[in-house]
Design a protein around this motif. Structure first.
Motif, PDB file in Angstrom:
ATOM      1  N   ALA A 187       0.934  -1.379   0.091  1.00 28.91           N
ATOM      2  CA  ALA A 187      -0.334   0.143   0.090  1.00 28.91           C
ATOM      3  C   ALA A 187       0.714   1.104   0.016  1.00 28.91           C
ATOM      4  O   ALA A 187       0.741   2.339  -0.776  1.00 28.91           O
ATOM      5  CB  ALA A 187      -0.983  -0.208   0.995  1.00 28.91           C
ATOM      6  N   ALA A 188       1.763   1.179   0.756  1.00 25.34           N
ATOM      7  CA  ALA A 188       3.133   2.555   0.816  1.00 25.34           C
ATOM      8  C   ALA A 188       3.338   2.226  -0.918  1.00 25.34           C
ATOM      9  O   ALA A 188       3.879   4.045  -0.904  1.00 25.34           O
ATOM     10  CB  ALA A 188       4.126   2.152   1.941  1.00 25.34           C
ATOM     11  N   GLN A 213       2.741   1.829  -3.714  1.00 24.72           N
ATOM     12  CA  GLN A 213       1.438   2.270  -4.712  1.00 24.72           C
ATOM     13  C   GLN A 213       1.416   4.215  -4.341  1.00 24.72           C
ATOM     14  O   GLN A 213       1.274   4.838  -5.314  1.00 24.72           O
ATOM     15  CB  GLN A 213       0.497   1.375  -4.422  1.00 24.72           C
ATOM     16  CG  GLN A 213       0.559  -0.084  -5.060  1.00 24.72           C
ATOM     17  CD  GLN A 213       0.596  -0.127  -6.498  1.00 24.72           C
ATOM     18  OE1 GLN A 213       0.747   0.738  -6.923  1.00 24.72           O
ATOM     19  NE2 GLN A 213       0.296  -0.999  -6.894  1.00 24.72           N
ATOM     20  N   THR A 214       1.055   4.044  -2.872  1.00 28.33           N
ATOM     21  CA  THR A 214       0.791   5.221  -2.313  1.00 28.33           C
ATOM     22  C   THR A 214       2.071   6.350  -2.874  1.00 28.33           C
ATOM     23  O   THR A 214       2.031   7.941  -3.285  1.00 28.33           O
ATOM     24  CB  THR A 214       0.202   5.942  -1.242  1.00 28.33           C
ATOM     25  OG1 THR A 214      -0.648   4.680  -1.202  1.00 28.33           O
ATOM     26  CG2 THR A 214       0.130   6.575  -0.743  1.00 28.33           C
ATOM     27  N   ALA A 215       3.251   6.398  -2.708  1.00 26.63           N
ATOM     28  CA  ALA A 215       4.402   7.798  -1.828  1.00 26.63           C
ATOM     29  C   ALA A 215       4.563   7.659  -3.867  1.00 26.63           C
ATOM     30  O   ALA A 215       4.544   9.434  -3.667  1.00 26.63           O
ATOM     31  CB  ALA A 215       6.268   6.713  -1.803  1.00 26.63           C
ATOM     32  N   ARG A 251       2.032   8.778  -5.692  1.00 24.78           N
ATOM     33  CA  ARG A 251       1.376   9.454  -6.163  1.00 24.78           C
ATOM     34  C   ARG A 251       1.298  11.176  -5.646  1.00 24.78           C
ATOM     35  O   ARG A 251       0.852  11.659  -6.218  1.00 24.78           O
ATOM     36  CB  ARG A 251      -0.289   8.753  -5.773  1.00 24.78           C
ATOM     37  CG  ARG A 251      -0.541   8.067  -6.892  1.00 24.78           C
ATOM     38  CD  ARG A 251      -1.668   6.937  -7.195  1.00 24.78           C
ATOM     39  NE  ARG A 251      -2.501   7.150  -5.755  1.00 24.78           N
ATOM     40  CZ  ARG A 251      -2.616   5.741  -5.554  1.00 24.78           C
ATOM     41  NH1 ARG A 251      -1.934   4.721  -6.445  1.00 24.78           N
ATOM     42  NH2 ARG A 251      -3.008   5.548  -4.171  1.00 24.78           N
ATOM     43  N   TRP A 252       1.740  10.657  -3.999  1.00 23.16           N
ATOM     44  CA  TRP A 252       1.679  11.751  -3.318  1.00 23.16           C
ATOM     45  C   TRP A 252       2.321  12.160  -3.596  1.00 23.16           C
ATOM     46  O   TRP A 252       2.578  13.240  -3.202  1.00 23.16           O
ATOM     47  CB  TRP A 252       1.891  11.047  -1.276  1.00 23.16           C
ATOM     48  CG  TRP A 252       0.223  10.888  -1.401  1.00 23.16           C
ATOM     49  CD1 TRP A 252      -1.301  10.864  -1.700  1.00 23.16           C
ATOM     50  CD2 TRP A 252       0.235  10.694   0.318  1.00 23.16           C
ATOM     51  NE1 TRP A 252      -1.408   9.946  -0.795  1.00 23.16           N
ATOM     52  CE2 TRP A 252      -1.152   9.677   0.475  1.00 23.16           C
ATOM     53  CE3 TRP A 252       0.881  10.078   1.420  1.00 23.16           C
ATOM     54  CZ2 TRP A 252      -1.521   9.453   1.795  1.00 23.16           C
ATOM     55  CZ3 TRP A 252       0.251   9.280   2.509  1.00 23.16           C
ATOM     56  CH2 TRP A 252      -0.510   9.009   2.843  1.00 23.16           C
ATOM     57  N   ARG A 305       2.558  15.013  -6.101  1.00 25.20           N
ATOM     58  CA  ARG A 305       0.235  15.541  -5.920  1.00 25.20           C
ATOM     59  C   ARG A 305       1.615  16.934  -4.777  1.00 25.20           C
ATOM     60  O   ARG A 305       1.038  18.223  -4.778  1.00 25.20           O
ATOM     61  CB  ARG A 305       0.081  15.110  -5.027  1.00 25.20           C
ATOM     62  CG  ARG A 305      -1.279  16.363  -4.874  1.00 25.20           C
ATOM     63  CD  ARG A 305      -2.401  15.725  -3.964  1.00 25.20           C
ATOM     64  NE  ARG A 305      -2.737  14.906  -4.245  1.00 25.20           N
ATOM     65  CZ  ARG A 305      -4.300  13.724  -4.198  1.00 25.20           C
ATOM     66  NH1 ARG A 305      -4.164  13.815  -3.116  1.00 25.20           N
ATOM     67  NH2 ARG A 305      -4.388  12.721  -4.863  1.00 25.20           N
ATOM     68  N   VAL A 322       6.666  14.247   1.396  1.00 20.24           N
ATOM     69  CA  VAL A 322       6.469  12.572   1.183  1.00 20.24           C
ATOM     70  C   VAL A 322       6.836  12.051   2.177  1.00 20.24           C
ATOM     71  O   VAL A 322       7.235  11.295   3.104  1.00 20.24           O
ATOM     72  CB  VAL A 322       6.089  12.112   0.388  1.00 20.24           C
ATOM     73  CG1 VAL A 322       5.860  10.626   0.176  1.00 20.24           C
ATOM     74  CG2 VAL A 322       4.640  12.939  -1.036  1.00 20.24           C
ATOM     75  N   PHE A 357       4.622   1.657   6.848  1.00 15.41           N
ATOM     76  CA  PHE A 357       4.197   2.356   6.013  1.00 15.41           C
ATOM     77  C   PHE A 357       4.648   3.754   6.323  1.00 15.41           C
ATOM     78  O   PHE A 357       4.579   3.905   4.548  1.00 15.41           O
ATOM     79  CB  PHE A 357       2.149   2.586   6.307  1.00 15.41           C
ATOM     80  CG  PHE A 357       1.573   3.786   5.135  1.00 15.41           C
ATOM     81  CD1 PHE A 357       0.761   2.983   4.668  1.00 15.41           C
ATOM     82  CD2 PHE A 357       2.171   4.980   5.315  1.00 15.41           C
ATOM     83  CE1 PHE A 357       0.288   3.560   3.454  1.00 15.41           C
ATOM     84  CE2 PHE A 357       0.985   5.654   3.993  1.00 15.41           C
ATOM     85  CZ  PHE A 357       0.392   5.257   3.722  1.00 15.41           C
ATOM     86  N   LEU A 395       7.085   4.888   2.405  1.00 12.46           N
ATOM     87  CA  LEU A 395       6.766   5.793   1.547  1.00 12.46           C
ATOM     88  C   LEU A 395       8.410   6.462   1.706  1.00 12.46           C
ATOM     89  O   LEU A 395       8.493   7.390   0.637  1.00 12.46           O
ATOM     90  CB  LEU A 395       5.945   7.009   3.047  1.00 12.46           C
ATOM     91  CG  LEU A 395       4.693   6.762   2.666  1.00 12.46           C
ATOM     92  CD1 LEU A 395       4.035   7.979   3.672  1.00 12.46           C
ATOM     93  CD2 LEU A 395       3.856   6.851   1.717  1.00 12.46           C
ATOM     94  N   THR A 411      11.111   7.431  -1.920  1.00  8.45           N
ATOM     95  CA  THR A 411      11.347   8.524  -2.243  1.00  8.45           C
ATOM     96  C   THR A 411      12.413   9.187  -1.847  1.00  8.45           C
ATOM     97  O   THR A 411      13.447   9.782  -2.461  1.00  8.45           O
ATOM     98  CB  THR A 411      10.288   9.035  -1.543  1.00  8.45           C
ATOM     99  OG1 THR A 411       8.193   8.750  -1.832  1.00  8.45           O
ATOM    100  CG2 THR A 411       9.757  10.847  -1.592  1.00  8.45           C
TER     101      THR A 411
END
Length: 394
Positions: A262-263, A265-267, A269-270, A273, A279, A314, A318, A322
């Motif tokens: 989940a992290a 996939q999220t990193a 996108r965040w 943004r 992040v 999580f 991130l 990053t």
């Protein structure tokens, strides 16, 4: 990122994951190995992990710039050959010194694989694309630390602990074939750097003095150092505090994979943004919170421990892709050397934090909690300042 072939991504992820696979697959079997070789379990665990991490750290400083000079392909394949030989030595070892010698050879091999997986990604991509690719590689490679203890427990139960090293021999051979057929050389001849030893040393000095590299690199090192401490200490906590069997320890690690998925996939996108530095700081804060929850929630039992681990993982998920992207993006002309120094910092932090988690006085859960919180705090402090150069790199 749709242009990146899935098999290319999977091969780089597997190269990156080889280090954690070759360590974590052994975790459930360390008591059996200690008994077979006539050693103390705690001493064997410390030496098996310590030798591997120390050699891994320093080997990266050599393989990175070597690949900048002669190309990625010969260094990766040479490293995998050394890894296969080291795994075979471990598999037939009759004494602890022979096991440690094999582990040292394994570490040299995985140093080449891990460093050059990152360098190959940097050869092809930069900026947001690189961050997204690294995030997806991390999603895939998260299966290695998550499922390898479970796999190791099953293999050891079926065929004995020596079969673990036979499996690693097969993994090394399969990766070599995949690299040849799928990835190949990613550094063109015209981009190679023919530097004397003095210039290489100066290159490392320049990187160490460049905030664009050092801030995200130190943050990533602190988080991954805490992660390795978790790998080394959590099995003891689960077995001693909660009565887990080797198979249950493997299942616990396997379920943790989904948090890292989940992290990862999220990193990206965040980061697209809000920017990479933001992040990174958010992930570091979450990692620190996970350690604090573990420290405060020991009385909550397994539920409290699981919640703390999920928060930490999580946050780690991130920070890792990053911070890696931020550290490597400004240094296209020396991607191998920058990746090598990044890996050295990560493994040096892993050695220190794993030792701290194993030797701090008191209960192992409390010691692990302090190391996780400390890693998050160090990462947060490293990423807190945002010089203009770092901001532009995001």
């Amino acid at each position: 990122m749709s242009a990146v072939p899935l098999r290319w991504l999977l091969t780089l992820a597997a190269l990156s994951a080889l280090a954690t696979l070759s360590t974590n697959i052994l975790l459930p079997s360390l008591p059996v190995i200690a008994q077979a070789l006539g050693g103390d379990e705690a001493a064997l665990t410390a030496s098996v992990l310590g030798v591997f991490l120390a050699v891994f750290a320093f080997a990266q400083l050599i393989v990175g710039p070597l690949s900048d000079r002669i190309g990625r392909r010969p260094v990766v394949l040479g490293g995998l050959v050394v890894f296969v030989i080291g795994s075979a030595v471990c598999g037939v070892a009759g004494t602890l010194p022979w096991l440690l010698a094999g582990r040292a050879l394994q570490a040299i091999g995985v140093a080449a694989a891990s460093v050059l997986a990152r360098a190959a990604a940097r050869d092809r991509f930069e900026g947001p694309q690189l961050a997204a690719l690294l995030g997806r590689i991390m999603v895939v490679m998260a299966a290695a630390p998550g499922f390898s203890p479970l796999l190791g427990g099953l293999v050891q139960a079926a065929w004995g602990w020596r079969a673990l090293f036979a499996a690693l021999v097969l993994a090394g051979l399969a990766l070599a074939a995949a690299y040849i057929g799928i990835v190949g050389e990613t550094l063109p001849v015209e981009r190679r750097r023919h530097q004397p030893a003095g210039a290489l040393a100066r290159g490392y000095v320049v990187l160490l003095g460049d905030a664009r590299f050092m801030r995200p690199a130190l943050a990533t090192a602190a988080i991954l150092g805490a992660l390795f401490a978790f790998f080394g200490t959590a099995p003891l906590v689960l077995a001693r505090d909660f009565g887990f069997s080797a198979l249950q320890v493997g299942l616990f690690f396997a379920t943790s994979v989904f948090v890292v998925f989940a992290a990862g996939q999220t990193a990206p996108r965040w980061a697209a943004r809000w920017g990479g530095p933001t992040v990174l700081r958010l992930g570091a804060a979450l990692a620190m919170l996970g350690g604090l929850v573990m420290l405060a929630g020991g009385a909550a039992g397994l539920a409290g421990f699981g919640l703390a681990v999920a928060i930490f993982l999580f946050g780690m998920g991130l920070v890792s892709p990053t911070g890696t992207a931020l550290a490597l993006t400004p240094f296209a002309s020396q991607a191998g050397q920058a990746s090598a120094l990044l890996g050295f910092l990560q493994m040096a932090a892993a050695a220190c934090m794993t030792t701290a988690a194993a030797t701090l006085p008191g209960a192992r859960m409390a010691a692990l909690a302090l190391v996780l919180a400390g890693g998050g705090l160090l990462a947060l402090l490293s990423g807190a300042a945002r010089p203009a150069a770092v901001a532009r790199a995001s």
